[in-house]
Design a protein around this motif. Structure first.
Motif, PDB file in Angstrom:
ATOM      1  N   GLU A 208     -12.422 -32.537  29.995  1.00 24.92           N
ATOM      2  CA  GLU A 208     -13.467 -33.143  30.826  1.00 24.92           C
ATOM      3  C   GLU A 208     -14.808 -33.105  30.108  1.00 24.92           C
ATOM      4  N   MET A 209     -15.480 -34.228  30.138  1.00 23.47           N
ATOM      5  CA  MET A 209     -16.843 -34.351  29.617  1.00 23.47           C
ATOM      6  C   MET A 209     -17.590 -35.328  30.515  1.00 23.47           C
ATOM      7  N   THR A 210     -18.895 -35.199  30.569  1.00 25.65           N
ATOM      8  CA  THR A 210     -19.700 -36.067  31.420  1.00 25.65           C
ATOM      9  C   THR A 210     -20.495 -37.031  30.560  1.00 25.65           C
ATOM     10  N   LEU A 211     -20.491 -38.301  30.959  1.00 27.70           N
ATOM     11  CA  LEU A 211     -21.267 -39.333  30.289  1.00 27.70           C
ATOM     12  C   LEU A 211     -22.331 -39.815  31.260  1.00 27.70           C
ATOM     13  N   ASP A 212     -23.588 -39.717  30.862  1.00 28.76           N
ATOM     14  CA  ASP A 212     -24.697 -40.159  31.704  1.00 28.76           C
ATOM     15  C   ASP A 212     -25.031 -41.613  31.407  1.00 28.76           C
ATOM     16  N   ALA A 213     -25.825 -42.219  32.302  1.00 30.62           N
ATOM     17  CA  ALA A 213     -26.252 -43.610  32.120  1.00 30.62           C
ATOM     18  C   ALA A 213     -27.068 -43.727  30.840  1.00 30.62           C
ATOM     19  N   ARG A 214     -26.790 -44.753  30.050  1.00 35.02           N
ATOM     20  CA  ARG A 214     -27.469 -45.081  28.790  1.00 35.02           C
ATOM     21  C   ARG A 214     -27.366 -43.981  27.741  1.00 35.02           C
ATOM     22  N   GLN A 215     -26.387 -43.113  27.872  1.00 36.58           N
ATOM     23  CA  GLN A 215     -26.199 -42.034  26.907  1.00 36.58           C
ATOM     24  C   GLN A 215     -25.205 -42.453  25.843  1.00 36.58           C
ATOM     25  N   GLU A 216     -25.514 -42.106  24.587  1.00 32.93           N
ATOM     26  CA  GLU A 216     -24.536 -42.265  23.512  1.00 32.93           C
ATOM     27  C   GLU A 216     -24.024 -40.863  23.216  1.00 32.93           C
ATOM     28  N   ARG A 217     -22.845 -40.552  23.723  1.00 28.92           N
ATOM     29  CA  ARG A 217     -22.280 -39.211  23.615  1.00 28.92           C
ATOM     30  C   ARG A 217     -21.432 -39.124  22.367  1.00 28.92           C
ATOM     31  N   ARG A 218     -21.777 -38.176  21.481  1.00 32.88           N
ATOM     32  CA  ARG A 218     -21.008 -37.990  20.243  1.00 32.88           C
ATOM     33  C   ARG A 218     -19.953 -36.925  20.491  1.00 32.88           C
ATOM     34  N   LEU A 219     -18.703 -37.256  20.137  1.00 33.27           N
ATOM     35  CA  LEU A 219     -17.587 -36.339  20.330  1.00 33.27           C
ATOM     36  C   LEU A 219     -16.702 -36.377  19.089  1.00 33.27           C
ATOM     37  N   ASP A 220     -16.939 -35.430  18.182  1.00 30.07           N
ATOM     38  CA  ASP A 220     -16.113 -35.321  16.978  1.00 30.07           C
ATOM     39  C   ASP A 220     -14.914 -34.432  17.294  1.00 30.07           C
ATOM     40  N   LEU A 221     -13.733 -34.874  16.894  1.00 24.81           N
ATOM     41  CA  LEU A 221     -12.506 -34.152  17.199  1.00 24.81           C
ATOM     42  C   LEU A 221     -11.781 -33.790  15.909  1.00 24.81           C
ATOM     43  N   THR A 222     -11.291 -32.556  15.838  1.00 28.07           N
ATOM     44  CA  THR A 222     -10.557 -32.089  14.664  1.00 28.07           C
ATOM     45  C   THR A 222      -9.095 -31.886  15.038  1.00 28.07           C
ATOM     46  N   LEU A 223      -8.221 -32.543  14.276  1.00 30.19           N
ATOM     47  CA  LEU A 223      -6.778 -32.415  14.490  1.00 30.19           C
ATOM     48  C   LEU A 223      -6.227 -31.326  13.590  1.00 30.19           C
ATOM     49  N   SER A 224      -5.362 -30.485  14.139  1.00 29.45           N
ATOM     50  CA  SER A 224      -4.681 -29.488  13.319  1.00 29.45           C
ATOM     51  C   SER A 224      -3.328 -30.051  12.893  1.00 29.45           C
ATOM     52  N   LEU A 225      -2.811 -29.514  11.821  1.00 27.31           N
ATOM     53  CA  LEU A 225      -1.527 -29.996  11.313  1.00 27.31           C
ATOM     54  C   LEU A 225      -0.412 -29.601  12.266  1.00 27.31           C
ATOM     55  N   ALA A 226       0.529 -30.490  12.447  1.00 24.16           N
ATOM     56  CA  ALA A 226       1.670 -30.226  13.321  1.00 24.16           C
ATOM     57  C   ALA A 226       2.671 -29.349  12.583  1.00 24.16           C
ATOM     58  N   ASN A 227       3.407 -28.573  13.345  1.00 22.23           N
ATOM     59  CA  ASN A 227       4.482 -27.780  12.747  1.00 22.23           C
ATOM     60  C   ASN A 227       5.634 -28.709  12.426  1.00 22.23           C
ATOM     61  N   VAL A 228       5.982 -28.766  11.169  1.00 19.87           N
ATOM     62  CA  VAL A 228       7.077 -29.619  10.730  1.00 19.87           C
ATOM     63  C   VAL A 228       8.186 -28.724  10.204  1.00 19.87           C
ATOM     64  N   GLN A 229       9.342 -28.884  10.770  1.00 15.41           N
ATOM     65  CA  GLN A 229      10.486 -28.125  10.294  1.00 15.41           C
ATOM     66  C   GLN A 229      11.423 -29.076   9.576  1.00 15.41           C
ATOM     67  N   GLN A 230      11.728 -28.712   8.368  1.00 15.75           N
ATOM     68  CA  GLN A 230      12.576 -29.574   7.571  1.00 15.75           C
ATOM     69  C   GLN A 230      13.502 -28.686   6.755  1.00 15.75           C
ATOM     70  N   SER A 231      14.740 -29.067   6.670  1.00 17.66           N
ATOM     71  CA  SER A 231      15.673 -28.317   5.838  1.00 17.66           C
ATOM     72  C   SER A 231      16.396 -29.290   4.924  1.00 17.66           C
ATOM     73  N   VAL A 232      16.648 -28.818   3.730  1.00 21.03           N
ATOM     74  CA  VAL A 232      17.353 -29.627   2.742  1.00 21.03           C
ATOM     75  C   VAL A 232      18.575 -28.832   2.309  1.00 21.03           C
ATOM     76  N   GLN A 233      19.728 -29.446   2.377  1.00 18.12           N
ATOM     77  CA  GLN A 233      20.959 -28.797   1.958  1.00 18.12           C
ATOM     78  C   GLN A 233      21.518 -29.576   0.789  1.00 18.12           C
ATOM     79  N   VAL A 234      21.728 -28.878  -0.316  1.00 18.76           N
ATOM     80  CA  VAL A 234      22.248 -29.507  -1.523  1.00 18.76           C
ATOM     81  C   VAL A 234      23.627 -28.940  -1.806  1.00 18.76           C
ATOM     82  N   GLU A 235      24.575 -29.832  -1.980  1.00 19.15           N
ATOM     83  CA  GLU A 235      25.925 -29.421  -2.337  1.00 19.15           C
ATOM     84  C   GLU A 235      26.333 -30.155  -3.599  1.00 19.15           C
ATOM     85  N   ALA A 236      26.923 -29.407  -4.532  1.00 24.43           N
ATOM     86  CA  ALA A 236      27.374 -30.022  -5.776  1.00 24.43           C
ATOM     87  C   ALA A 236      28.579 -29.264  -6.288  1.00 24.43           C
ATOM     88  N   THR A 237      29.390 -29.959  -7.036  1.00 26.14           N
ATOM     89  CA  THR A 237      30.526 -29.311  -7.693  1.00 26.14           C
ATOM     90  C   THR A 237      30.346 -29.466  -9.194  1.00 26.14           C
TER      91      THR A 237
END
Length: 129
Positions: free
Chosen positions: A73-102
């Motif tokens: 929640e944020m409030t915007l007033d009449a004739r206001q230019e509201r600055r809202l900078d947002l920082t994204l954090s990295l998502a948790n990525v789970q990845q597995s690689v399986q290598v099989e060779a003979t």
């Protein structure tokens, strides 16, 4: 000239290092009227919503590879230019690689080198005349 009562919400979507995040999806919800507006951040992470009615808003940002960020929640007033900078954090990525060779079969019993060829394969061998 008539005066406008509309305001605007502007800002930058950033990654944890402070760099702008392009093509992030920003959704602004008017909490008083239950309406939404959407935009996409530019190449340097900048976004803007203009001609917004004064009131209470929530802002949510989504981008693939990042965890969502939200201002509930944020409030915007009449004739206001509201600055809202947002920082994204990295998502948790789970990845597995399986290598099989003979392993290739190697003759370790003796020093013989052999190969089997049919008549056509022998005829196709290069000859030095």
């Amino acid at each position: 000239m008539a005066q406008s009562t509309f305001g605007s919400i502007v800002g930058t979507v950033q990654d944890p290092s402070g760099s702008g995040v392009p093509a992030a999806s920003i959704t602004v919800t008017d909490l008083d009227e239950n309406t939404t507006r959407s935009a996409v951040s530019g190449g340097n992470g900048l976004y803007q919503f203009v001609n917004m009615k004064p009131g209470r808003y929530s802002v949510k940002v989504d981008k693939s590879g990042f965890a969502s960020a939200q201002v509930s929640e944020m409030t915007l007033d009449a004739r206001q230019e509201r600055r809202l900078d947002l920082t994204l954090s990295l998502a948790n990525v789970q990845q597995s690689v399986q290598v099989e060779a003979t392993a290739a079969v190697i003759n370790t019993e003796n020093a013989n080198i052999s190969n089997t060829m049919n008549n056509q394969a022998v005829a196709d061998l290069p000859a030095n005349y």
